[in-house]
Structures are given as structure tokens and as C-alpha cells.
Design a protein around this motif. Structure first.
Motif, PDB file in Angstrom:
ATOM      1  N   ALA A   1      -4.284   9.983   0.408  1.00 31.90           N
ATOM      2  CA  ALA A   1      -5.029   8.735   0.220  1.00 31.90           C
ATOM      3  C   ALA A   1      -4.096   7.530   0.267  1.00 31.90           C
ATOM      4  O   ALA A   1      -2.929   7.625  -0.115  1.00 31.90           O
ATOM      5  N   TRP A   2      -4.635   6.425   0.729  1.00 32.47           N
ATOM      6  CA  TRP A   2      -3.944   5.145   0.609  1.00 32.47           C
ATOM      7  C   TRP A   2      -4.320   4.561  -0.742  1.00 32.47           C
ATOM      8  O   TRP A   2      -5.496   4.566  -1.120  1.00 32.47           O
ATOM      9  N   VAL A   3      -3.333   4.063  -1.475  1.00 31.06           N
ATOM     10  CA  VAL A   3      -3.576   3.477  -2.797  1.00 31.06           C
ATOM     11  C   VAL A   3      -2.902   2.108  -2.828  1.00 31.06           C
ATOM     12  O   VAL A   3      -1.676   2.010  -2.702  1.00 31.06           O
ATOM     13  N   ASP A   4      -3.711   1.059  -2.963  1.00 29.97           N
ATOM     14  CA  ASP A   4      -3.169  -0.301  -2.996  1.00 29.97           C
ATOM     15  C   ASP A   4      -2.180  -0.461  -4.135  1.00 29.97           C
ATOM     16  O   ASP A   4      -2.512  -0.210  -5.306  1.00 29.97           O
ATOM     17  N   ASN A   5      -0.966  -0.861  -3.788  1.00 30.58           N
ATOM     18  CA  ASN A   5       0.106  -1.112  -4.760  1.00 30.58           C
ATOM     19  C   ASN A   5       0.389   0.071  -5.679  1.00 30.58           C
ATOM     20  O   ASN A   5       1.013  -0.096  -6.715  1.00 30.58           O
ATOM     21  N   GLY A   6      -0.097   1.243  -5.343  1.00 24.82           N
ATOM     22  CA  GLY A   6       0.128   2.428  -6.180  1.00 24.82           C
ATOM     23  C   GLY A   6      -0.603   2.377  -7.502  1.00 24.82           C
ATOM     24  O   GLY A   6      -0.268   3.120  -8.429  1.00 24.82           O
ATOM     25  N   ARG A   7      -1.642   1.525  -7.619  1.00 22.19           N
ATOM     26  CA  ARG A   7      -2.360   1.357  -8.894  1.00 22.19           C
ATOM     27  C   ARG A   7      -3.546   2.306  -9.004  1.00 22.19           C
ATOM     28  O   ARG A   7      -4.438   2.302  -8.165  1.00 22.19           O
TER      29      ARG A   7
ATOM     30  N   ALA B   1       0.846  -1.201   0.000  1.00 18.98           N
ATOM     31  CA  ALA B   1       0.000   0.000   0.000  1.00 18.98           C
ATOM     32  C   ALA B   1       0.878   1.246   0.000  1.00 18.98           C
ATOM     33  O   ALA B   1       1.930   1.278   0.633  1.00 18.98           O
ATOM     34  N   ARG B   2       0.477   2.269  -0.722  1.00 23.47           N
ATOM     35  CA  ARG B   2       1.204   3.533  -0.784  1.00 23.47           C
ATOM     36  C   ARG B   2       0.367   4.606  -0.101  1.00 23.47           C
ATOM     37  O   ARG B   2      -0.809   4.762  -0.413  1.00 23.47           O
ATOM     38  N   HIS B   3       0.983   5.337   0.822  1.00 20.97           N
ATOM     39  CA  HIS B   3       0.289   6.459   1.448  1.00 20.97           C
ATOM     40  C   HIS B   3       0.701   7.723   0.705  1.00 20.97           C
ATOM     41  O   HIS B   3       1.788   8.249   0.899  1.00 20.97           O
ATOM     42  N   ALA B   4      -0.165   8.181  -0.169  1.00 26.72           N
ATOM     43  CA  ALA B   4       0.127   9.350  -0.998  1.00 26.72           C
ATOM     44  C   ALA B   4      -0.277  10.626  -0.283  1.00 26.72           C
ATOM     45  O   ALA B   4      -1.198  10.632   0.544  1.00 26.72           O
ATOM     46  N   SER B   5       0.420  11.691  -0.604  1.00 26.38           N
ATOM     47  CA  SER B   5       0.049  13.023  -0.136  1.00 26.38           C
ATOM     48  C   SER B   5      -0.358  13.920  -1.297  1.00 26.38           C
ATOM     49  O   SER B   5      -1.130  14.855  -1.128  1.00 26.38           O
ATOM     50  N   TYR B   6       0.199  13.613  -2.496  1.00 21.88           N
ATOM     51  CA  TYR B   6      -0.060  14.432  -3.685  1.00 21.88           C
ATOM     52  C   TYR B   6      -0.254  13.542  -4.913  1.00 21.88           C
ATOM     53  O   TYR B   6       0.233  12.410  -4.963  1.00 21.88           O
TER      54      TYR B   6
END
Length: 194
Positions: free
Chosen positions: A171-177, A148-153
């Protein structure tokens, strides 16, 4: 004498045919020239309309989309602020950034999303102040998920552009997909929340 008259008549007939044929050829060439000039003018007016660039667009989020099964999404809007008409065609490029604008590993699928059918690539003519939109979606099982990737932008690159806009995207994005539709004047969305 009859033969001479007949011969003379034939010579006149051939001369008239030659002049007539040359006249038709001249009219045909002139017609092609006018058609060519019209096509060149139409192509010139299309070529005169520039492609929209990141510096002439603003990016913003519209409607937020929720739903079951850990799906999330948002309508992405690109507005022409360049002061002149410009063209857009295709899919926006997307990328995730963490805090401090550090790039995160991500991948993007172009086509249908959980919330909208892909309208396909079409050349959009964006007049001054007009907008185009795309639907972005992803899944999020949060930090407990491996990869999981915790994105800010979110980086948003307009089609055919070399620079991007950056939007806040906590947002959290599963596998950055991420998935995104092609840009269109308006995309009908279905909120999958049940």
C-alpha cells in the motif's frame, strides 16, 4: 454488703464488656482475614492470567475498508493461539516495511480512525481461540505525493510485547501516517465510500 454486691456486679459487667469487646474484635479480625484472603485469591487469579505475547497470537487482516478522499483501511485481527487464556489491553504498535523488510519512516495515531470510533483501553480476556480486533486507516495519494511511502509489509506489535508479527501490506501511505483504534472484541465500522 449492698455496696460489695454492687461493686461485684460492676466488676462482672466490666468483665463481660471486656470479653464481649474482645470477642467482637476477634470476629472483626477474622472477618478482615477472610475478606483479605478473598481479595488475595481474586488478585492471585488475575495475576495468574498472563499477558498475550506475539508468539501466542496470530495476526491477520479482516474486512478491507475503502472510501473517498484517498482514505483506506482494514480490520486487524489478533487471535489467541497460545493454548491458554491471556490478557490484552490497549493499542497495537504498527510500523511500515518496504521490500526486503527494510523499515520505513512511519508514525501512528492512537484513537478514532476514519472508519471507527475508538473503544478506549480495556483489558480483554482472550480465551484459547478467541480474537480481538482494531481498525487501521491511512490516506494514499500514491507516488506523486511528496513523502508518500510505498509499503510492502506491516509490523504489528501486540500491547506489552517486545516482538512483532509481519503481514503483507502492499500500500501507499501518505507520509507513513497510520491511525489505529484500541483492541476490542469487535469494532463497528462505517465504510465511508459514497
Amino acid at each position: 454488703m449492698t455496696e460489695l454486691h454492687h461493686s461485684n456486679g460492676t466488676a462482672r459487667g466490666r468483665l463481660a464488656k471486656r470479653i464481649g469487646g474482645a470477642g467482637l474484635a476477634l470476629v472483626a479480625v477474622a472477618g478482615l482475614g477472610l475478606a483479605g484472603a478473598g481479595a488475595a485469591q481474586a488478585a492471585g487469579s488475575r495475576a495468574a492470567t498472563p499477558t498475550c505475547t506475539a508468539s501466542g497470537l496470530t495476526a491477520s487482516f479482516g474486512q478491507k475498508l475503502g472510501g473517498g478522499m484517498n482514505h483506506a483501511g482494514v480490520v486487524l485481527k489478533l487471535k489467541n493461539t497460545s493454548g491458554h487464556t491471556c490478557l490484552l489491553r490497549g493499542y497495537p504498535g504498527l510500523g511500515l516495511e518496504g521490500s526486503g523488510h527494510r523499515a520505513l519512516g512511519s508514525s501512528v495515531h492512537w484513537g478514532d480512525t476514519w472508519y471507527a470510533k475508538d473503544p478506549g483501553k480495556k483489558t480483554l480476556t482472550l480465551k484459547k481461540g478467541a480474537s480481538a480486533e482494531a481498525v487501521v486507516s491511512w490516506t494514499h495519494a500514491n507516488e506523486g505525493t511528496s513523502g508518500a511511502r510505498h509499503a510492502s509489509y506491516l509490523q504489528v506489535t501486540p500491547p506489552a510485547s517486545r516482538s512483532h508479527k509481519t503481514l503483507k501490506f502492499p500500500a501507499w501511505v501518505d507520509n507513513g501516517r497510520l491511525s489505529v483504534t484500541a483492541l476490542a472484541p469487535h469494532i463497528a465500522v462505517t465504510d465511508q465510500a459514497a
